[in-house]
Design a protein around this motif. Structure first.
Motif, PDB file in Angstrom:
ATOM      1  N   ARG A  87      -1.623  35.353  29.248  1.00 37.50           N
ATOM      2  CA  ARG A  87      -0.325  34.941  28.711  1.00 37.50           C
ATOM      3  C   ARG A  87       0.588  34.397  29.813  1.00 37.50           C
ATOM      4  O   ARG A  87       1.335  33.442  29.594  1.00 37.50           O
ATOM      5  N   MET A  88       0.512  34.971  31.018  1.00 31.27           N
ATOM      6  CA  MET A  88       1.335  34.482  32.123  1.00 31.27           C
ATOM      7  C   MET A  88       0.915  33.077  32.543  1.00 31.27           C
ATOM      8  O   MET A  88       1.752  32.248  32.887  1.00 31.27           O
ATOM      9  N   GLU A  89      -0.367  32.813  32.504  1.00 25.61           N
ATOM     10  CA  GLU A  89      -0.837  31.467  32.831  1.00 25.61           C
ATOM     11  C   GLU A  89      -0.252  30.451  31.846  1.00 25.61           C
ATOM     12  O   GLU A  89       0.194  29.370  32.240  1.00 25.61           O
ATOM     13  N   LEU A  90      -0.214  30.805  30.567  1.00 20.37           N
ATOM     14  CA  LEU A  90       0.389  29.926  29.562  1.00 20.37           C
ATOM     15  C   LEU A  90       1.897  29.783  29.792  1.00 20.37           C
ATOM     16  O   LEU A  90       2.448  28.688  29.649  1.00 20.37           O
ATOM     17  N   ALA A  91       2.552  30.879  30.161  1.00 16.70           N
ATOM     18  CA  ALA A  91       3.995  30.830  30.436  1.00 16.70           C
ATOM     19  C   ALA A  91       4.279  29.937  31.636  1.00 16.70           C
ATOM     20  O   ALA A  91       5.221  29.130  31.620  1.00 16.70           O
ATOM     21  N   GLU A  92       3.485  30.062  32.683  1.00 15.85           N
ATOM     22  CA  GLU A  92       3.669  29.220  33.862  1.00 15.85           C
ATOM     23  C   GLU A  92       3.416  27.752  33.521  1.00 15.85           C
ATOM     24  O   GLU A  92       4.146  26.870  33.992  1.00 15.85           O
ATOM     25  N   ASP A  93       2.392  27.499  32.707  1.00 17.31           N
ATOM     26  CA  ASP A  93       2.139  26.118  32.260  1.00 17.31           C
ATOM     27  C   ASP A  93       3.350  25.568  31.524  1.00 17.31           C
ATOM     28  O   ASP A  93       3.714  24.401  31.694  1.00 17.31           O
ATOM     29  N   HIS A  94       3.974  26.397  30.709  1.00 16.58           N
ATOM     30  CA  HIS A  94       5.167  25.964  29.966  1.00 16.58           C
ATOM     31  C   HIS A  94       6.301  25.616  30.922  1.00 16.58           C
ATOM     32  O   HIS A  94       6.941  24.569  30.790  1.00 16.58           O
ATOM     33  N   VAL A  95       6.564  26.492  31.891  1.00 10.54           N
ATOM     34  CA  VAL A  95       7.667  26.275  32.832  1.00 10.54           C
ATOM     35  C   VAL A  95       7.414  25.027  33.680  1.00 10.54           C
ATOM     36  O   VAL A  95       8.343  24.272  33.976  1.00 10.54           O
ATOM     37  N   LEU A  96       6.165  24.780  34.037  1.00 14.72           N
ATOM     38  CA  LEU A  96       5.830  23.653  34.909  1.00 14.72           C
ATOM     39  C   LEU A  96       5.357  22.421  34.136  1.00 14.72           C
ATOM     40  O   LEU A  96       4.808  21.484  34.733  1.00 14.72           O
ATOM     41  N   SER A  97       5.593  22.399  32.841  1.00 16.56           N
ATOM     42  CA  SER A  97       5.036  21.347  31.984  1.00 16.56           C
ATOM     43  C   SER A  97       5.480  19.930  32.344  1.00 16.56           C
ATOM     44  O   SER A  97       4.777  18.975  32.041  1.00 16.56           O
ATOM     45  N   SER A  98       6.610  19.768  33.018  1.00 14.90           N
ATOM     46  CA  SER A  98       7.055  18.419  33.364  1.00 14.90           C
ATOM     47  C   SER A  98       6.402  17.899  34.641  1.00 14.90           C
ATOM     48  O   SER A  98       6.648  16.759  35.038  1.00 14.90           O
ATOM     49  N   LEU A  99       5.539  18.698  35.261  1.00 12.74           N
ATOM     50  CA  LEU A  99       4.847  18.283  36.478  1.00 12.74           C
ATOM     51  C   LEU A  99       3.374  18.040  36.205  1.00 12.74           C
ATOM     52  O   LEU A  99       2.760  18.760  35.417  1.00 12.74           O
ATOM     53  N   GLY A 100       2.809  17.071  36.896  1.00 13.72           N
ATOM     54  CA  GLY A 100       1.370  16.836  36.830  1.00 13.72           C
ATOM     55  C   GLY A 100       0.629  17.875  37.660  1.00 13.72           C
ATOM     56  O   GLY A 100       1.241  18.657  38.413  1.00 13.72           O
ATOM     57  N   ASP A 101      -0.689  17.881  37.553  1.00 14.75           N
ATOM     58  CA  ASP A 101      -1.499  18.877  38.253  1.00 14.75           C
ATOM     59  C   ASP A 101      -1.288  18.848  39.772  1.00 14.75           C
ATOM     60  O   ASP A 101      -1.183  19.890  40.409  1.00 14.75           O
ATOM     61  N   SER A 102      -1.228  17.661  40.343  1.00 11.93           N
ATOM     62  CA  SER A 102      -1.040  17.532  41.791  1.00 11.93           C
ATOM     63  C   SER A 102       0.323  18.086  42.216  1.00 11.93           C
ATOM     64  O   SER A 102       0.420  18.814  43.211  1.00 11.93           O
ATOM     65  N   ASP A 103       1.372  17.748  41.460  1.00 14.79           N
ATOM     66  CA  ASP A 103       2.709  18.252  41.782  1.00 14.79           C
ATOM     67  C   ASP A 103       2.776  19.771  41.610  1.00 14.79           C
ATOM     68  O   ASP A 103       3.445  20.457  42.384  1.00 14.79           O
ATOM     69  N   ARG A 104       2.082  20.294  40.601  1.00 11.07           N
ATOM     70  CA  ARG A 104       2.062  21.749  40.402  1.00 11.07           C
ATOM     71  C   ARG A 104       1.422  22.433  41.604  1.00 11.07           C
ATOM     72  O   ARG A 104       1.927  23.434  42.107  1.00 11.07           O
ATOM     73  N   ALA A 105       0.310  21.888  42.062  1.00 16.53           N
ATOM     74  CA  ALA A 105      -0.383  22.467  43.219  1.00 16.53           C
ATOM     75  C   ALA A 105       0.500  22.401  44.461  1.00 16.53           C
ATOM     76  O   ALA A 105       0.573  23.364  45.233  1.00 16.53           O
ATOM     77  N   THR A 106       1.176  21.267  44.639  1.00 20.81           N
ATOM     78  CA  THR A 106       2.070  21.118  45.790  1.00 20.81           C
ATOM     79  C   THR A 106       3.217  22.104  45.708  1.00 20.81           C
ATOM     80  O   THR A 106       3.556  22.776  46.702  1.00 20.81           O
TER      81      THR A 106
END
Length: 162
Positions: free
Chosen positions: A111-130
């Protein structure tokens, strides 16, 4: 920061918006665990790191010892952790995650992974990793230095840099 910039350029405002969004999503994802996302963090450290005393847990997570005691009481009452005497020093207690606690943690992690995906949804995968890498470096450095541990020293350091 100059006075002509809008609030959107203020680091504190940015961090506050991100923090509030994270807390809302994290608390929803960890509903049912005493202490919500903080309770999940205690479970994670107890389950995945070396056996921890209550004092070590408080320091590792940056939680006041008194607050941690209440949180551990609630986690113990829910059957998610147990406190055992430390064989190296019986004055201390080790926090051990129960089988039920590990199950709760595994479910909360999803559930936390889904919550984090929600919070970071405006970023692409590369930006999320950065972002994660930069925040990790900042958090590790700040946690190691713990500048807020001594507010007087922090203000002196800020005054010297100004």
């Amino acid at each position: 920061m100059t006075t002509t910039q809008g609030i959107e350029d203020d680091l504190g405002w940015r961090l506050g918006v991100l923090f509030r969004a994270f807390v809302r999503a994290a608390d929803a994802a960890t509903a049912g665990i005493p202490g919500d996302h903080r309770g999940r963090q205690v479970l994670a450290v107890a389950a995945r790191e070396e056996p921890r005393t209550q004092a070590a847990l408080a320091q590792r997570l940056g939680i006041d010892k008194t607050v941690l005691t209440y949180l551990l009481d609630a986690l113990t009452e829910a059957g998610l952790v147990e406190r055992h005497p430390d064989p190296d020093d019986r004055r201390n207690r080790r926090v051990v995650t129960t089988a039920r606690g590990r199950e709760f943690l595994a479910e909360a992690d999803v559930r936390m992974e889904l919550a984090e995906d929600h919070v970071l949804s405006s970023l692409g995968d590369s930006d999320r990793a950065t972002l994660r890498a930069l925040l990790g470096r900042l958090a590790a450095g700040l946690h190691a230095a713990d500048p807020v541990d001594d507010p007087c020293r922090l203000m002196t350091d800020i005054g010297e840099r100004a």
